[in-house]
Design a protein around this motif. Sequence first.
Motif, PDB file in Angstrom:
ATOM      1  N   PRO A   5      66.251   6.470  64.029  1.00 54.28           N
ATOM      2  CA  PRO A   5      65.057   7.312  64.008  1.00 54.28           C
ATOM      3  C   PRO A   5      64.755   7.855  65.404  1.00 54.28           C
ATOM      4  CG  PRO A   5      64.556   5.064  63.253  1.00 54.28           C
ATOM      5  CD  PRO A   5      65.987   5.078  63.694  1.00 54.28           C
ATOM      6  N   VAL A   6      64.138   9.011  65.453  1.00 54.40           N
ATOM      7  CA  VAL A   6      63.754   9.608  66.730  1.00 54.40           C
ATOM      8  C   VAL A   6      62.567   8.848  67.320  1.00 54.40           C
ATOM      9  CG1 VAL A   6      62.775  11.715  67.741  1.00 54.40           C
ATOM     10  CG2 VAL A   6      64.676  11.863  66.132  1.00 54.40           C
ATOM     11  N   VAL A   7      61.642   8.465  66.433  1.00 59.76           N
ATOM     12  CA  VAL A   7      60.465   7.703  66.858  1.00 59.76           C
ATOM     13  C   VAL A   7      60.364   6.459  65.998  1.00 59.76           C
ATOM     14  CG1 VAL A   7      57.915   7.667  66.891  1.00 59.76           C
ATOM     15  CG2 VAL A   7      59.143   9.733  67.611  1.00 59.76           C
ATOM     16  N   THR A  64      59.819   2.907  70.459  1.00 56.63           N
ATOM     17  CA  THR A  64      61.112   3.457  70.859  1.00 56.63           C
ATOM     18  C   THR A  64      61.106   4.939  70.518  1.00 56.63           C
ATOM     19  OG1 THR A  64      62.149   1.365  70.274  1.00 56.63           O
ATOM     20  CG2 THR A  64      63.622   3.206  70.723  1.00 56.63           C
ATOM     21  N   VAL A  65      61.344   5.768  71.526  1.00 60.88           N
ATOM     22  CA  VAL A  65      61.356   7.210  71.340  1.00 60.88           C
ATOM     23  C   VAL A  65      62.646   7.738  71.950  1.00 60.88           C
ATOM     24  CG1 VAL A  65      60.144   9.374  71.804  1.00 60.88           C
ATOM     25  CG2 VAL A  65      58.825   7.284  71.447  1.00 60.88           C
ATOM     26  N   LEU A  66      63.510   8.274  71.108  1.00 70.11           N
ATOM     27  CA  LEU A  66      64.811   8.774  71.559  1.00 70.11           C
ATOM     28  C   LEU A  66      65.526   7.749  72.442  1.00 70.11           C
ATOM     29  CD1 LEU A  66      63.737  12.460  72.151  1.00 70.11           C
ATOM     30  CD2 LEU A  66      65.416  11.696  70.472  1.00 70.11           C
ATOM     31  N   GLY A  67      65.468   6.525  72.006  1.00 67.78           N
ATOM     32  CA  GLY A  67      66.226   5.470  72.678  1.00 67.78           C
ATOM     33  C   GLY A  67      65.547   4.858  73.888  1.00 67.78           C
ATOM     34  N   VAL A  68      64.372   5.372  74.287  1.00 62.24           N
ATOM     35  CA  VAL A  68      63.693   4.753  75.428  1.00 62.24           C
ATOM     36  C   VAL A  68      62.340   4.181  74.992  1.00 62.24           C
ATOM     37  CG1 VAL A  68      64.778   6.347  77.084  1.00 62.24           C
ATOM     38  CG2 VAL A  68      62.452   6.796  76.297  1.00 62.24           C
ATOM     39  N   SER A 174      64.629  17.290  72.008  1.00 62.36           N
ATOM     40  CA  SER A 174      65.011  16.925  70.641  1.00 62.36           C
ATOM     41  C   SER A 174      63.756  16.707  69.811  1.00 62.36           C
ATOM     42  CB  SER A 174      65.813  15.626  70.629  1.00 62.36           C
ATOM     43  OG  SER A 174      66.861  15.670  71.543  1.00 62.36           O
ATOM     44  N   LEU A 175      62.708  16.176  70.479  1.00 65.36           N
ATOM     45  CA  LEU A 175      61.424  15.941  69.813  1.00 65.36           C
ATOM     46  C   LEU A 175      60.367  16.826  70.458  1.00 65.36           C
ATOM     47  CD1 LEU A 175      59.427  14.348  67.975  1.00 65.36           C
ATOM     48  CD2 LEU A 175      59.227  12.681  69.840  1.00 65.36           C
ATOM     49  N   LEU A 176      59.740  17.640  69.634  1.00 64.02           N
ATOM     50  CA  LEU A 176      58.688  18.527  70.119  1.00 64.02           C
ATOM     51  C   LEU A 176      57.361  18.056  69.535  1.00 64.02           C
ATOM     52  CD1 LEU A 176      57.999  21.205  71.611  1.00 64.02           C
ATOM     53  CD2 LEU A 176      58.493  22.405  69.471  1.00 64.02           C
ATOM     54  N   ILE A 177      56.416  17.747  70.412  1.00 64.55           N
ATOM     55  CA  ILE A 177      55.097  17.304  69.975  1.00 64.55           C
ATOM     56  C   ILE A 177      54.109  18.439  70.224  1.00 64.55           C
ATOM     57  CG2 ILE A 177      53.239  15.632  70.328  1.00 64.55           C
ATOM     58  CD1 ILE A 177      55.346  13.640  71.336  1.00 64.55           C
ATOM     59  N   LEU A 178      53.458  18.884  69.169  1.00 64.93           N
ATOM     60  CA  LEU A 178      52.529  20.015  69.275  1.00 64.93           C
ATOM     61  C   LEU A 178      51.121  19.507  69.033  1.00 64.93           C
ATOM     62  CD1 LEU A 178      54.629  22.565  67.150  1.00 64.93           C
ATOM     63  CD2 LEU A 178      54.542  22.373  69.649  1.00 64.93           C
ATOM     64  N   ASP A 179      50.258  19.633  70.048  1.00 64.52           N
ATOM     65  CA  ASP A 179      48.890  19.129  69.937  1.00 64.52           C
ATOM     66  C   ASP A 179      47.947  20.284  69.597  1.00 64.52           C
ATOM     67  OD1 ASP A 179      46.579  17.660  69.994  1.00 64.52           O
ATOM     68  OD2 ASP A 179      46.936  16.747  71.954  1.00 64.52           O
ATOM     69  N   GLU A 180      47.578  20.372  68.341  1.00 68.66           N
ATOM     70  CA  GLU A 180      46.675  21.396  67.816  1.00 68.66           C
ATOM     71  C   GLU A 180      47.097  22.821  68.170  1.00 68.66           C
ATOM     72  OE1 GLU A 180      42.498  20.630  67.940  1.00 68.66           O
ATOM     73  OE2 GLU A 180      42.800  18.467  67.985  1.00 68.66           O
ATOM     74  N   PRO A 181      48.331  23.178  67.818  1.00 70.05           N
ATOM     75  CA  PRO A 181      48.807  24.525  68.193  1.00 70.05           C
ATOM     76  C   PRO A 181      48.086  25.644  67.447  1.00 70.05           C
ATOM     77  CG  PRO A 181      50.383  23.488  66.704  1.00 70.05           C
ATOM     78  CD  PRO A 181      49.360  22.431  67.063  1.00 70.05           C
ATOM     79  N   ALA A 182      47.492  25.344  66.291  1.00 65.31           N
ATOM     80  CA  ALA A 182      46.842  26.404  65.508  1.00 65.31           C
ATOM     81  C   ALA A 182      45.348  26.519  65.807  1.00 65.31           C
ATOM     82  CB  ALA A 182      47.053  26.167  64.014  1.00 65.31           C
ATOM     83  N   ALA A 183      44.837  25.662  66.722  1.00 62.32           N
ATOM     84  CA  ALA A 183      43.400  25.699  67.032  1.00 62.32           C
ATOM     85  C   ALA A 183      43.004  27.101  67.474  1.00 62.32           C
ATOM     86  CB  ALA A 183      43.082  24.686  68.128  1.00 62.32           C
ATOM     87  N   GLY A 184      41.978  27.641  66.854  1.00 63.96           N
ATOM     88  CA  GLY A 184      41.472  28.960  67.236  1.00 63.96           C
ATOM     89  C   GLY A 184      42.264  30.125  66.671  1.00 63.96           C
ATOM     90  N   MET A 185      43.321  29.834  65.918  1.00 65.38           N
ATOM     91  CA  MET A 185      44.120  30.928  65.352  1.00 65.38           C
ATOM     92  C   MET A 185      43.493  31.441  64.068  1.00 65.38           C
ATOM     93  SD  MET A 185      48.134  29.992  65.634  1.00 65.38           S
ATOM     94  CE  MET A 185      48.983  30.096  67.204  1.00 65.38           C
ATOM     95  N   ASN A 186      43.715  32.737  63.793  1.00 65.34           N
ATOM     96  CA  ASN A 186      43.321  33.262  62.488  1.00 65.34           C
ATOM     97  C   ASN A 186      44.419  32.931  61.466  1.00 65.34           C
ATOM     98  OD1 ASN A 186      45.375  35.268  62.613  1.00 65.34           O
ATOM     99  ND2 ASN A 186      44.016  36.581  63.834  1.00 65.34           N
TER     100      ASN A 186
END
Length: 255
Positions: A5-7, A64-68, A174-186
């Motif tokens: 697993p990645v995470v 464990t995240v990507l082996g670390v 390899s792992l992209l974490i998006l913190d509220e990317p749609a906030a304020g979007m229409n």
Amino acid sequence: VPGEPVVQVQGGGKDYGGVHAVRDVDLTIGSGEIVGLIGPNGAGKTTLVNMLSGFTPASSGDFTVLGVDPNKVPVHKVAQAGVSRTFQHSKLFPRLSVLENVLVGAHSVSRPTFLRRLLWLPAAGRDEAAAIQHAANCLARVGLADKAQDDAGSLSYGDQRRLEIGRALAADPSLLILDEPAAGMNHVEADSLSELIGSLAQQGLTILLIEHNVGMVLKTCDRVVVLDFGQVIASGTPEEIARDESVIEVYLGAA
Ligand code: ATP
């Protein structure tokens, strides 16, 4: 590592004084999955991803995240392992060009190279050309290739948020974490962001999406995890989450 697993988090927790921001969280994310993390304000979403990405040390649990182990290595080592993230509040440089904003995010560009560009000194050789090409590719992946030379501050709100994702891609995560990317979007912007996230996963990225826009999360994700008061109260497919009584209660209660 293929098949790993990645995470993988077991019993993850974070206390701030007497406050259990995150409590006994188990979380597994497989390669290529799009996992949504939802929950009311203060549920512990940001704290959890801060622990995953090495920004905040955990109080308890195995990570464990990507082996670390993000608790045992410095934050840049977590990034080197392949974790990249965006933040709830924009960290763009509005007066730099769209392309320059991506260059700042790339590990491949050293600070002196970046400063030389700012000062309009003659460019260095192939390394810089390669870095610019790479940044341009990242912009193309988020649909901003034709705006590379515009000031970041001149972009529409939705495009600024895309640029933040483009910049996060510069480190080849390899792992992209998006913190509220749609906030304020229409609606239109959120739909197109949802498509972008799907296409990044198609390209092999694993994505953890924190969002308050539940409709967008249900539409975009393979699996959704719901936090409330620091604990996982539900986890499953979007269909399962949409009809989960405890989730409905939390969201109606918060409304
Ligand atoms: P939001 O949706 O509003 O971003 P969240 O789900 O991301 O909320 P967190 O920001 O992780 O929630 O906060 C979880 C809890 O931990 C909250 O009660 C918050 O007040 C507390 N908390 C977070 N960071 C700290 C800190 N640095 N010191 C003390 N308490 C904190």
